[in-house]
Design a protein around this motif. Sequence first.
Motif, PDB file in Angstrom:
ATOM      1  N   TRP B 389       0.845  -1.204   0.000  1.00 48.95           N
ATOM      2  CA  TRP B 389       0.000   0.000   0.000  1.00 48.95           C
ATOM      3  C   TRP B 389       0.882   1.257   0.000  1.00 48.95           C
ATOM      4  CZ3 TRP B 389      -5.096   0.660  -0.758  1.00 48.95           C
ATOM      5  CH2 TRP B 389      -5.612   1.932  -0.523  1.00 48.95           C
ATOM      6  N   ASP B 390       1.907   1.214   0.816  1.00 54.32           N
ATOM      7  CA  ASP B 390       2.822   2.350   0.937  1.00 54.32           C
ATOM      8  C   ASP B 390       3.559   2.603  -0.387  1.00 54.32           C
ATOM      9  OD1 ASP B 390       4.203   4.282   2.638  1.00 54.32           O
ATOM     10  OD2 ASP B 390       5.963   3.033   2.224  1.00 54.32           O
ATOM     11  N   ILE B 391       4.033   1.537  -0.997  1.00 55.56           N
ATOM     12  CA  ILE B 391       4.813   1.700  -2.241  1.00 55.56           C
ATOM     13  C   ILE B 391       3.928   2.251  -3.362  1.00 55.56           C
ATOM     14  CG2 ILE B 391       6.109   0.508  -4.054  1.00 55.56           C
ATOM     15  CD1 ILE B 391       6.975  -1.523  -1.886  1.00 55.56           C
ATOM     16  N   GLN B 392       2.733   1.668  -3.506  1.00 49.87           N
ATOM     17  CA  GLN B 392       1.884   2.153  -4.615  1.00 49.87           C
ATOM     18  C   GLN B 392       1.579   3.637  -4.442  1.00 49.87           C
ATOM     19  OE1 GLN B 392      -1.478   3.155  -4.749  1.00 49.87           O
ATOM     20  NE2 GLN B 392      -1.833   2.916  -2.550  1.00 49.87           N
ATOM     21  N   GLY B 393       1.394   4.058  -3.180  1.00 47.09           N
ATOM     22  CA  GLY B 393       1.116   5.474  -2.914  1.00 47.09           C
ATOM     23  C   GLY B 393       2.307   6.371  -3.249  1.00 47.09           C
TER      24      GLY B 393
END
Lengths: 178, 447
Positions: B389-393
């Motif tokens: 989730w963090d990376i895609q954001g």
Amino acid sequence: MNNIRFSDESLALVQKMIRRYPEGRQKSALIPILHIAQAEFDGWLSPAVMDYVASLLNIQPVEVYEVASFYSMFNLKPVGKCVIEVCRTSSCWLLGAEDVIRHLEKKLNVTVGGTTNDGMFTLKSVECLGSCGTAPMMQVGADYYENLTLDKVDTLVEGFKSSGKRKSYTDKPEPRTI
Amino acid sequence: MGKNLLLEHDHVPGIQSYEVYRKHGGYAAVEKALKQLSPEAVVEEVKKSGLRGRGGAGFPTGMKWSFLAKPEGVARYLVCNADESEPGTFKDRYLMERIPHLLVEGMIASSFALGAKSAYIYIRGEYFYVSRILENAIDEAYANGWLGKNILGTGYDLDLYVQVGAGAYICGEETALLESLEGKRGNPRIKPPFPAIAGLYGCPTVVNNVETIAAVVPIVNMGGDEYAKIGIGKSTGTKLISASGHINKPGVYEIELGVPVEEFIYSDEYCGGIKNGKQLKAVVAGGSSVPILPAHLILKTANGEPRLMSYESLADGGFATGTMLGSGGFIVMDEDTSIVKNLWNFSRFYHHESCGQCSPCREGTGWMEKILHRILHGHGKLSDIDLLWDIQGKIEGKTICPLGDAAAWPVAAAIRHFRSEFEEYVKHPEKIKDVQHYYRLNSLSEA
């Protein structure tokens, strides 16, 4: 390696390609010419072939190398006469592309990316080929083979083997029933 | 009901040939545009039609055309984007293969509207056989006086060429396409300047999708106002939908925008329901880049309204509960589909296709693929889901071109709607039966 030269027919085609672009923009013809080169020189682009193409377009060899290495359809190593490219993305994957790939690995006794010992086949798995409604599918040379079953794959492979012909993207495609 | 503007004659025997195409009303739009209308009037009709880009972005075509700079003595170009590579999308191939003259006709009418004297159709290299069909159609158009010098005696000159690519998803992005057309690597350009100001060879250029250009033909023929009556709200006209996956009748369907999604999936006129009598699990409605929706949200909006096949209805609820019409690549998944595995398949695709220019996309797509791979193989941790989730954001909105967004959105949506499935993979690795080493498949394209 100075003996690399296009056939007269291909040279005429190359000149026709170059004329499609405005004066001084002959480099635009690079990708189409690399396709012709790959088809004519054993299915791959050796450094010598790329240098030759650079000389035809009057550009630096590195301008050819950087393009040839960017696009997935150009082979920078020798390949088999038939490069079998199985689509591995999305709908093809949902409908059995992995089975097709594993089946071909067993049948040809190669792993994906490899070439058979007799130099006849190279097996690749590639990203979406825009044939999702007829999944799973594979491309060999100019032709799309769609709605694959393992039996159909076997028949196709036998057919390629017995014809023994090199297949290129630039070939005249087989008639399609659409 | 199906509404056929583009595919009206797609099953007529011999429609690929000039004679048959002409007999069925072909090239009437060119006659009308060149003889009865001015270039500005054609642009006006396209504006009135409400036509929106059919490649995926949905930007109003008439507005895009009106941005084209027209400095004196500088060439202008129309470039057709036939690089169709969005997974799940195959409508342009269908159109070009079946009715090549429709695209040629659209290119002539559109080039006239834009004042372009040279136009290119950039087609993905894998569609080599389709490029031959187009070249044949172009040759026929030249032979019959629709291309070349002084078309129909109006003094308008146009040359039309086909250029093949060589395998790169990124070349569907319009500035990467222009780079490729100039004989370079397909690295997207920084915008501005937009192609309308500085495009091909630094000249003002319009890049439009195949279907968009084909739609100009019925718009010129019937007039923009009539076209705008078809469809629903700001989703005017018809759209080609590429339907695939676990359905009974995969294929390309031309729909009037506004058809209910439920009808599209279950009616015999379209997809014919889910294959093998299974239940619907999820749909990716507009090509692999758009957010996946679970069955209940694709059939109805969060407010309980029936979801329609239109730009607005599919987007209803934003990304929290909605998605996008995108390219119309409609991928249907049945109850047995693993969302985690499917997402890994998509993430591998974006990793493979990242051009490598921007760090967030180049590195992030690889990280996401790797993390999904380990979750899929029973080596995941619960914190990996938050890490994804963090990376895609950190990719979304932080790259030169939309490939970064396209790689981020599917990850976000899969976690948003199917988080428990990811957790299941992490908590019960013993349930994962099929532990083939997929990484092996990764070396493939280097052959």
